[in-house]
Design a protein around this motif. Sequence first.
Motif, PDB file in Angstrom:
ATOM      1  N   ALA A  57       8.118 -15.696   3.833  1.00  0.00           N
ATOM      2  CA  ALA A  57       7.461 -17.262   3.552  1.00  0.00           C
ATOM      3  C   ALA A  57       7.104 -17.878   4.542  1.00  0.00           C
ATOM      4  N   ILE A  58       7.651 -17.670   5.709  1.00  0.00           N
ATOM      5  CA  ILE A  58       7.285 -18.263   6.884  1.00  0.00           C
ATOM      6  C   ILE A  58       5.686 -17.791   7.222  1.00  0.00           C
ATOM      7  N   THR A  59       5.598 -16.235   7.200  1.00  0.00           N
ATOM      8  CA  THR A  59       4.246 -15.728   7.544  1.00  0.00           C
ATOM      9  C   THR A  59       3.169 -16.270   6.465  1.00  0.00           C
ATOM     10  N   ALA A  60       3.549 -16.271   5.136  1.00  0.00           N
ATOM     11  CA  ALA A  60       2.596 -16.908   4.161  1.00  0.00           C
ATOM     12  C   ALA A  60       2.226 -18.214   4.502  1.00  0.00           C
ATOM     13  N   ALA A  61       2.907 -19.078   4.686  1.00  0.00           N
ATOM     14  CA  ALA A  61       2.728 -20.317   4.966  1.00  0.00           C
ATOM     15  C   ALA A  61       1.801 -20.667   6.286  1.00  0.00           C
ATOM     16  N   SER A  62       2.117 -19.750   7.298  1.00  0.00           N
ATOM     17  CA  SER A  62       1.145 -19.747   8.522  1.00  0.00           C
ATOM     18  C   SER A  62      -0.268 -19.306   8.287  1.00  0.00           C
ATOM     19  N   VAL A  63      -0.253 -18.515   7.424  1.00  0.00           N
ATOM     20  CA  VAL A  63      -1.541 -17.868   6.988  1.00  0.00           C
ATOM     21  C   VAL A  63      -2.317 -18.948   6.274  1.00  0.00           C
ATOM     22  N   VAL A  64      -1.853 -19.664   5.339  1.00  0.00           N
ATOM     23  CA  VAL A  64      -2.162 -20.536   4.686  1.00  0.00           C
ATOM     24  C   VAL A  64      -3.001 -21.849   5.615  1.00  0.00           C
TER      25      VAL A  64
END
Length: 317
Positions: free
Chosen positions: A202-209
């Motif tokens: 979730a943290i990685t996906a949010a950072s990509v966004v």
Amino acid sequence: MAWVMSMSPRLRSGARIVAALAVLVGTAAVVGAAPFLDGLAAVSPWTIVAAVALAAVATAAAAWRWRMMSTGFGLPLAWGDAFAAYYRSQFLNMVLPGGVVGDVQRAYVQGRMHDRLDLAARAVAAERIAGQLVQLVLTLAILLPLGLTSPLAPLAWISGAVALLIVAGIAIVALTPRGRAALAREYRMLRPVLSRPLTLLAITAASVVVLAAHTATFVVAGLAAGVHADPADLAVVALIVLAAAAIPVNVGGWGPREAVAAAAFALAGLGAGAGVAVSTAFGVLTIVAVAPGAVALLGDRFRSSRRRSMIERRRPV
């Protein structure tokens, strides 16, 4: 570097501001004032609307990232509170020297709420570092595969050299007993988060966004400034410029960002002046886009004043 760390926080902040202004002046001396004015002229109502919308997406994703990190440290955080606090944080980081005042403020507010200032500060620092790590990895993953015949190949070589320097720096730290102890201490503090794969995802996906939204804002600035380049190429250059904007020697993001934009655009064959113009337009758009943070800050002030007034009225005469 020891003498730098021995300086007072105020003196270090002043030195960063002076360095950022020196970089800006040096950039202006090389490319002239015209690109800066062109960047200002490129800002229009439609670019502002796009920037505000993209900033809302980035803020929502960053607030979610902070919420996940904070929960991993055992500090529950409501979604609405995280969203408003992150807007306030971005606004304060943008308008105040140092670029970290907003982060300190949201860590302080959350820490007082849970009576754990240490964990709140750790969660905020870990959230910011996680975002920068994802940004670095994604930037390298996109830039390094560029072929030697690509006009953006010089950027790939520079990115690879920077990555090697970072790895070498970490290796040097790990070779010393004090460095290994510090790394082990950091790992123990982050273990509650690192041991949860879904939280990491979730943290990685949010950072990509977050990175995608900022990159899109830069592309909007480039198109508005009239740069004749493929949007995909602009996005690649944006990754380099955004990495430069994270250098802790700036005033509201200004400084190294403009210098690196000039160099990156020149290496890509787009012209140093165009890089400064796009970076200027991007800088103005990011300032306008975090304006909702000022509204949230004023709302907090109003609620605090109202609570104090109610307490005063309830006191016995």
